[in-house]
Design an enzyme around this catalytic site. Structure first.
Site, PDB file in Angstrom:
ATOM      1  N   ARG A 120      28.892 -12.655  88.315  1.00 14.19           N
ATOM      2  CA  ARG A 120      30.291 -13.068  88.487  1.00 14.19           C
ATOM      3  C   ARG A 120      31.176 -11.873  88.835  1.00 14.19           C
ATOM      4  NH1 ARG A 120      33.086 -17.131  84.246  1.00 14.19           N
ATOM      5  NH2 ARG A 120      33.370 -15.394  82.831  1.00 14.19           N
ATOM      6  N   ARG A 146      38.231 -21.365  69.427  1.00 11.68           N
ATOM      7  CA  ARG A 146      36.934 -20.679  69.478  1.00 11.68           C
ATOM      8  C   ARG A 146      36.271 -20.609  68.108  1.00 11.68           C
ATOM      9  NH1 ARG A 146      37.095 -18.068  74.584  1.00 11.68           N
ATOM     10  NH2 ARG A 146      35.622 -16.370  74.711  1.00 11.68           N
ATOM     11  N   LYS A 153      34.123 -23.191  82.429  1.00 13.34           N
ATOM     12  CA  LYS A 153      35.387 -23.760  81.928  1.00 13.34           C
ATOM     13  C   LYS A 153      36.557 -23.418  82.857  1.00 13.34           C
ATOM     14  CE  LYS A 153      35.144 -21.588  77.920  1.00 13.34           C
ATOM     15  NZ  LYS A 153      33.863 -20.856  78.036  1.00 13.34           N
ATOM     16  N   ARG A 175      33.937  -7.804  85.162  1.00 16.57           N
ATOM     17  CA  ARG A 175      34.719  -7.584  83.952  1.00 16.57           C
ATOM     18  C   ARG A 175      33.985  -6.640  83.005  1.00 16.57           C
ATOM     19  NH1 ARG A 175      36.241 -13.621  82.190  1.00 16.57           N
ATOM     20  NH2 ARG A 175      35.426 -12.775  80.245  1.00 16.57           N
ATOM     21  N   ARG A 221      28.416 -11.836  73.358  1.00 16.93           N
ATOM     22  CA  ARG A 221      29.332 -12.981  73.487  1.00 16.93           C
ATOM     23  C   ARG A 221      28.586 -14.300  73.268  1.00 16.93           C
ATOM     24  NH1 ARG A 221      31.671 -12.179  79.164  1.00 16.93           N
ATOM     25  NH2 ARG A 221      32.925 -14.036  78.823  1.00 16.93           N
TER      26      ARG A 221
HETATM   27  P1  AMP Z   1      36.931 -15.546  77.831  1.00 18.08           P
HETATM   28  O1  AMP Z   1      37.492 -15.119  79.144  1.00 18.08           O
HETATM   29  O2  AMP Z   1      37.481 -16.881  77.373  1.00 18.08           O
HETATM   30  O3  AMP Z   1      35.432 -15.492  77.775  1.00 18.08           O
HETATM   31  O4  AMP Z   1      37.484 -14.501  76.735  1.00 18.08           O
HETATM   32  C1  AMP Z   1      37.189 -13.140  76.810  1.00 18.08           C
HETATM   33  C2  AMP Z   1      37.314 -12.494  75.453  1.00 18.08           C
HETATM   34  O5  AMP Z   1      38.652 -12.673  74.947  1.00 18.08           O
HETATM   35  C3  AMP Z   1      36.417 -13.075  74.377  1.00 18.08           C
HETATM   36  O6  AMP Z   1      35.111 -12.513  74.401  1.00 18.08           O
HETATM   37  C4  AMP Z   1      37.178 -12.718  73.118  1.00 18.08           C
HETATM   38  O7  AMP Z   1      37.042 -11.351  72.790  1.00 18.08           O
HETATM   39  C5  AMP Z   1      38.625 -12.918  73.541  1.00 18.08           C
HETATM   40  N1  AMP Z   1      39.094 -14.318  73.312  1.00 18.08           N
HETATM   41  C6  AMP Z   1      39.453 -15.234  74.255  1.00 18.08           C
HETATM   42  N2  AMP Z   1      39.833 -16.375  73.687  1.00 18.08           N
HETATM   43  C7  AMP Z   1      39.713 -16.197  72.343  1.00 18.08           C
HETATM   44  C8  AMP Z   1      39.943 -17.032  71.203  1.00 18.08           C
HETATM   45  N3  AMP Z   1      40.384 -18.291  71.318  1.00 18.08           N
HETATM   46  N4  AMP Z   1      39.702 -16.493  69.975  1.00 18.08           N
HETATM   47  C9  AMP Z   1      39.272 -15.224  69.821  1.00 18.08           C
HETATM   48  N5  AMP Z   1      39.021 -14.391  70.842  1.00 18.08           N
HETATM   49  C10 AMP Z   1      39.239 -14.868  72.107  1.00 18.08           C
END
Ligand code: AMP
Length: 214
Positions: free
Chosen positions: A127, A88, A13, A162, A173
């Site tokens: 990554r 999400r 994404k 990360r 996740r």
């Molecule tokens: P990402 O980089 O989008 O994979 O986000 C990393 C982490 O941030 C996720 O595993 C969640 O803990 C949190 N996170 C990001 N976006 C959201 C969202 N829209 N709702 C809830 N938690 C989020």
């Protein structure tokens, strides 16, 4: 363009959002990036979000909606936006719908990037992400490595793994994605906004998105 990018962690994404943003100036809004920056800066939001993120769980909807309500009203959103990692959950999607009506905005499409699980696991464990919050360039130790001493090729900051990209956190996740986020595919199909793209090539995905929002 105004689109939502749906897809499991590691579906690409962020990469797709950057390419689309270079194309027409729409802003990439990544709730994950916003939260990681808040954690780094140790703000109230960051302190509240950190534990959930490290465990690979979702941050509570209330925190996310507060962020997004403010973010979508920033002037740069007038050029269009690419929502990366938001919504999400079904409650977030329902709240977004209300918010967009209130702001008199309409989504052009919701793009579901469909990538096999084996590819996702391989991508996430290999990554690396630039640790400079203003850069955050994404690398992959196999296909797009940083410098031999692990530095970002754009800004020279360390490219790091990360905290939520350990095998345990990734597994969690992906479970969270299947349970909480995958139901959005049906939600947006019913809204008539969904387009699923099953391709591993960023260029191919980008050209299909451009076609879909024409
Ligand atoms: P990402 O980089 O989008 O994979 O986000 C990393 C982490 O941030 C996720 O595993 C969640 O803990 C949190 N996170 C990001 N976006 C959201 C969202 N829209 N709702 C809830 N938690 C989020």
């Amino acid at each position: 363009m105004r689109i939502v990018l749906l897809g499991a962690p590691g579906a690409g994404k962020g990469t797709i959002a950057k390419l689309l943003s270079d194309f027409d100036g729409s802003v990439q809004i990544s709730t994950g990036d916003i939260l990681r920056n808040a954690v780094k800066a140790k703000t109230k939001l960051g302190l509240e979000a950190q534990g959930y993120m490290e465990r690979g769980e979702l941050v509570p909807d209330r925190l996310i909606m507060d962020i997004m309500e403010a973010r979508l009203q920033e002037p740069d959103c007038a050029k269009g936006y690419l929502l990366d990692g938001f919504p999400r959950t079904i409650p977030q999607a329902e709240e977004l719908k209300k918010l967009l009506t209130k702001l008199n905005m309409k989504l052009d499409a919701v793009i579901n990037i469909d990538v096999p699980k084996e590819v996702i696991l391989d991508r996430l464990t290999t990554r690396r992400t630039c640790s400079n919050p203003d850069c955050q360039e994404i690398y992959n130790i196999k296909s797009k490595p940083p410098s031999p001493d692990g530095k970002c090729l754009k800004c020279g900051s360390p490219a790091v793994q990360r905290a939520d990209e350990t095998v345990e956190a990734i597994t969690k996740r992906l479970e969270t994605y299947n349970e909480k986020t995958a139901p959005l595919i049906d939600f947006y199909a019913k809204e008539g906004l969904l387009k699923t793209i099953a391709s591993l090539s960023s260029d191919e995905i980008v050209s299909q998105i451009k076609e879909a929002v024409k």
